[in-house]
Design a protein around this motif. Structure first.
Motif, PDB file in Angstrom:
ATOM      1  N   VAL A 253      42.909  23.997  34.677  1.00  0.00           N
ATOM      2  CA  VAL A 253      42.711  22.570  34.416  1.00  0.00           C
ATOM      3  C   VAL A 253      41.265  22.147  34.637  1.00  0.00           C
ATOM      4  N   ALA A 254      40.348  23.096  34.736  1.00  0.00           N
ATOM      5  CA  ALA A 254      38.940  22.762  34.974  1.00  0.00           C
ATOM      6  C   ALA A 254      38.383  21.804  33.913  1.00  0.00           C
ATOM      7  N   PRO A 255      38.616  22.050  32.606  1.00  0.00           N
ATOM      8  CA  PRO A 255      38.100  21.101  31.615  1.00  0.00           C
ATOM      9  C   PRO A 255      38.732  19.707  31.750  1.00  0.00           C
TER      10      PRO A 255
ATOM     11  N   ALA B   6      30.479  19.363  26.378  1.00  0.00           N
ATOM     12  CA  ALA B   6      31.102  18.886  25.141  1.00  0.00           C
ATOM     13  C   ALA B   6      32.624  18.899  25.278  1.00  0.00           C
ATOM     14  N   HIS B   7      33.147  19.920  25.908  1.00  0.00           N
ATOM     15  CA  HIS B   7      34.587  20.026  26.125  1.00  0.00           C
ATOM     16  C   HIS B   7      35.063  18.916  27.060  1.00  0.00           C
ATOM     17  N   ALA B   8      34.296  18.648  28.115  1.00  0.00           N
ATOM     18  CA  ALA B   8      34.640  17.582  29.059  1.00  0.00           C
ATOM     19  C   ALA B   8      34.597  16.220  28.374  1.00  0.00           C
ATOM     20  N   LEU B   9      33.619  16.011  27.501  1.00  0.00           N
ATOM     21  CA  LEU B   9      33.518  14.742  26.779  1.00  0.00           C
ATOM     22  C   LEU B   9      34.712  14.541  25.850  1.00  0.00           C
ATOM     23  N   LEU B  10      35.159  15.606  25.207  1.00  0.00           N
ATOM     24  CA  LEU B  10      36.336  15.517  24.339  1.00  0.00           C
ATOM     25  C   LEU B  10      37.584  15.213  25.175  1.00  0.00           C
ATOM     26  N   ALA B  11      37.711  15.890  26.309  1.00  0.00           N
ATOM     27  CA  ALA B  11      38.840  15.615  27.207  1.00  0.00           C
ATOM     28  C   ALA B  11      38.790  14.167  27.688  1.00  0.00           C
ATOM     29  N   ALA B  12      37.601  13.664  27.991  1.00  0.00           N
ATOM     30  CA  ALA B  12      37.451  12.276  28.442  1.00  0.00           C
ATOM     31  C   ALA B  12      37.925  11.301  27.376  1.00  0.00           C
ATOM     32  N   GLN B  13      37.614  11.570  26.124  1.00  0.00           N
ATOM     33  CA  GLN B  13      38.062  10.701  25.032  1.00  0.00           C
ATOM     34  C   GLN B  13      39.586  10.678  24.937  1.00  0.00           C
TER      35      GLN B  13
ATOM     36  N   GLU C 258      28.328  23.602  26.205  1.00  0.00           N
ATOM     37  CA  GLU C 258      29.689  23.753  25.677  1.00  0.00           C
ATOM     38  C   GLU C 258      30.713  23.152  26.645  1.00  0.00           C
ATOM     39  N   ALA C 259      30.528  23.381  27.938  1.00  0.00           N
ATOM     40  CA  ALA C 259      31.439  22.817  28.936  1.00  0.00           C
ATOM     41  C   ALA C 259      31.359  21.296  28.938  1.00  0.00           C
TER      42      ALA C 259
END
Length: 107
Positions: free
Chosen positions: A68-70, A10-17, A7-8
């Motif tokens: 701001v971790a994600p 996936a969240h990081a990948l969305l933030a990266a996009q 889950e973390a």
């Protein structure tokens, strides 16, 4: 129950996009100034929870806390990938790329 690590990620990948959307909207001629497109893209970071804002009003005082971790995870993915790709193209290590970037911002 979902795997917390998955889950973390996936969240990081969305933030990266979203970070990439903001970079795409940037105008290189304006250097580091925020434009409307960047504002819109980066505003979505709050919407997805990559930047968490918590208001704590206890004991008569208000305190705002930012998580701001994600966001940092997304930034790490983007910068790490770009450093690796540049390192492959230049035939140098990630560490050398990072050192070159540091030098470019200092000098």
């Amino acid at each position: 129950m979902p795997d917390e690590a998955a889950e973390a990620r996936a969240h990081a990948l969305l933030a990266a996009q979203i970070i990439l959307d903001g970079v795409r909207a940037a105008d290189p001629a304006d250097d580091a100034r925020i434009n409307d497109g960047m504002q819109e893209a980066f505003g979505r970071l709050v919407e997805i929870g990559a930047i968490g804002i918590v208001l704590d009003e206890s004991e008569g005082e208000a305190e705002i806390q930012l998580d701001v971790a994600p966001l940092l995870s997304g930034l790490t993915l983007v910068v790490g990938y770009l450093a690796d790709q540049l390192g492959l193209a230049e035939g140098v290590s990630r560490e050398e790329i990072i050192a070159d970037v540091r030098e470019a911002f200092i000098g």
